[in-house]
Design an enzyme around this catalytic site. Sequence first.
Site, PDB file in Angstrom:
ATOM      1  N   HIS A 200       0.846  -1.205   0.000  1.00  0.00           N
ATOM      2  CA  HIS A 200       0.000   0.000   0.000  1.00  0.00           C
ATOM      3  C   HIS A 200       0.878   1.250   0.000  1.00  0.00           C
ATOM      4  O   HIS A 200       0.645   2.192  -0.761  1.00  0.00           O
ATOM      5  CB  HIS A 200      -0.874   0.058   1.270  1.00  0.00           C
ATOM      6  CG  HIS A 200      -1.976  -0.947   1.316  1.00  0.00           C
ATOM      7  ND1 HIS A 200      -2.245  -1.695   2.443  1.00  0.00           N
ATOM      8  CD2 HIS A 200      -2.903  -1.315   0.401  1.00  0.00           C
ATOM      9  CE1 HIS A 200      -3.274  -2.476   2.215  1.00  0.00           C
ATOM     10  NE2 HIS A 200      -3.695  -2.268   0.985  1.00  0.00           N
ATOM     11  N   LYS A 224     -16.339  -7.611   3.127  1.00  0.00           N
ATOM     12  CA  LYS A 224     -15.401  -8.292   4.032  1.00  0.00           C
ATOM     13  C   LYS A 224     -15.931  -8.225   5.457  1.00  0.00           C
ATOM     14  O   LYS A 224     -16.770  -7.374   5.764  1.00  0.00           O
ATOM     15  CB  LYS A 224     -14.034  -7.614   3.979  1.00  0.00           C
ATOM     16  CG  LYS A 224     -13.344  -7.782   2.651  1.00  0.00           C
ATOM     17  CD  LYS A 224     -11.971  -7.153   2.691  1.00  0.00           C
ATOM     18  CE  LYS A 224     -11.278  -7.248   1.341  1.00  0.00           C
ATOM     19  NZ  LYS A 224     -10.100  -6.382   1.267  1.00  0.00           N
ATOM     20  N   SER A 312      -3.171  -7.551   2.807  1.00  0.00           N
ATOM     21  CA  SER A 312      -3.487  -7.311   4.216  1.00  0.00           C
ATOM     22  C   SER A 312      -3.959  -8.601   4.877  1.00  0.00           C
ATOM     23  O   SER A 312      -3.662  -8.860   6.040  1.00  0.00           O
ATOM     24  CB  SER A 312      -4.596  -6.267   4.348  1.00  0.00           C
ATOM     25  OG  SER A 312      -4.140  -5.016   3.926  1.00  0.00           O
TER      26      SER A 312
HETATM   27  O1  PNS Z   1      -8.993  -2.536   0.531  1.00  0.00           O
HETATM   28  P1  PNS Z   1     -10.337  -2.889  -0.047  1.00  0.00           P
HETATM   29  O2  PNS Z   1     -11.109  -3.774   0.930  1.00  0.00           O
HETATM   30  O3  PNS Z   1     -10.251  -3.493  -1.409  1.00  0.00           O
HETATM   31  O4  PNS Z   1     -11.129  -1.508  -0.163  1.00  0.00           O
HETATM   32  C1  PNS Z   1     -12.420  -1.473  -0.712  1.00  0.00           C
HETATM   33  C2  PNS Z   1     -13.031  -0.070  -0.629  1.00  0.00           C
HETATM   34  C3  PNS Z   1     -13.169   0.385   0.826  1.00  0.00           C
HETATM   35  C4  PNS Z   1     -12.153   0.892  -1.380  1.00  0.00           C
HETATM   36  C5  PNS Z   1     -14.409  -0.199  -1.332  1.00  0.00           C
HETATM   37  O5  PNS Z   1     -15.177  -1.172  -0.698  1.00  0.00           O
HETATM   38  C6  PNS Z   1     -15.149   1.127  -1.380  1.00  0.00           C
HETATM   39  O6  PNS Z   1     -14.892   1.951  -2.229  1.00  0.00           O
HETATM   40  N1  PNS Z   1     -16.094   1.298  -0.435  1.00  0.00           N
HETATM   41  C7  PNS Z   1     -16.925   2.480  -0.348  1.00  0.00           C
HETATM   42  C8  PNS Z   1     -18.362   2.158  -0.719  1.00  0.00           C
HETATM   43  C9  PNS Z   1     -18.554   2.293  -2.197  1.00  0.00           C
HETATM   44  O7  PNS Z   1     -18.375   3.334  -2.803  1.00  0.00           O
HETATM   45  N2  PNS Z   1     -18.952   1.190  -2.838  1.00  0.00           N
HETATM   46  C10 PNS Z   1     -19.165   1.158  -4.254  1.00  0.00           C
HETATM   47  C11 PNS Z   1     -17.884   0.821  -4.951  1.00  0.00           C
HETATM   48  S1  PNS Z   1     -18.265  -0.297  -6.211  1.00  0.00           S
END
Ligand code: PNS
Length: 353
Positions: A200, A224, A312
């Site tokens: 990251h 998750k 992670s």
């Molecule tokens: O590290 P990760 O778990 O891949 O991060 C995922 C994250 C937090 C970036 C993603 O779940 C996200 O953008 N969440 C915010 C909610 C959202 O906008 N969802 C629609 C995206 S398709």
Amino acid sequence: MRIVAGEARGIRLAPVPEGVRPTTDRVREALFNSLGQFFDGGEVLDLYAGTGALGIEALSRGCDGATFIEKSGRTAAVILENLGRARFERRAEIIRGDVRGEVERLVREGREYHLIFADPPYRIAQSEIGEVLPLLMKLLAPGGRIVVESGDSLVAEQIPSAKVVSRRYGGTVVTIFEGSVPTMNVAICPGSFDPVTSGHLDVIRRASALFDHVVVAVGHNTRKKTSKLPADDRARLIEKVTKPLDNVSVEIMEGLLVNFAREQGARVVVKGLRAGSDFEAEFQQAQLNRTLYSDFETVFIMAAAEHSFLSSSAVREIASLGGSVKGLVPENILETVQSSYYEPMERPGSDGR
Ligand code: PNS
């Protein structure tokens, strides 16, 4: 009343329903002249729509689609009739409801408009427009405009940061608020960072060399399970490892990424890609985000070869079982990660269980 210009020029609109005070053809023409006459696509929102003449005129002059909000069912039927006359039914959506509540909903849905008209009946208190304006700014595409009609010069002070121009046309004052075009290139690096890894940090560092400012957004991935460390603690770890990077800040992200990006004045999201297997999920998210925010761009940074295996979840698993994650997370958070994620094995209790 007629459509003044564009593809439906000259089309006569249905008789004005009782109680509706439409913008006259003359004011409408002058207003569109000052907006630049014709449009190259974009969405228009017509509030207190009345006959729908403003939104329909915008469609005629090149806007792609229009949303009309009108409380009265009888008046909404007139908008539908007028859309039919101009043959624009397929490019329009009529919402029957209260402006304030419906605008709040559009903000929650992350909608975006290039042109917003608000021509409230005189009986609507100016204070309502004052309350709705800050919400409208959230719906505005970069460089978009909000046009408010009123009986006197108004509300400019409600949005001190917006560029405002007022013009009087006879008894009508038209105030145009202009949305700012972000001049700084801000990128968002979102993730759950549970915990932040050396991979990251590498992506954040490389993004910080490409953009004026990078906001690391600590979010929650609903796909998750809940993280062992609260978002505040995960953010603190990122702050610690990004301290030497002057143009990086860390924020907790709640709700949709696109809404967070708008609040931060950003239209770029940066994601790290480790292998082809990451691509499918990232591709889907990038496409979905663009349906929610059409000017949004996803930029991928390829993980350095030495981090291509790193995740992670692997760090969590190793640390939870007491293994060393040295090299997998930045050195200055190593101890905290080891102790925060360690899960001592349960030993049989003294009662022999
Ligand atoms: O590290 P990760 O778990 O891949 O991060 C995922 C994250 C937090 C970036 C993603 O779940 C996200 O953008 N969440 C915010 C909610 C959202 O906008 N969802 C629609 C995206 S398709």
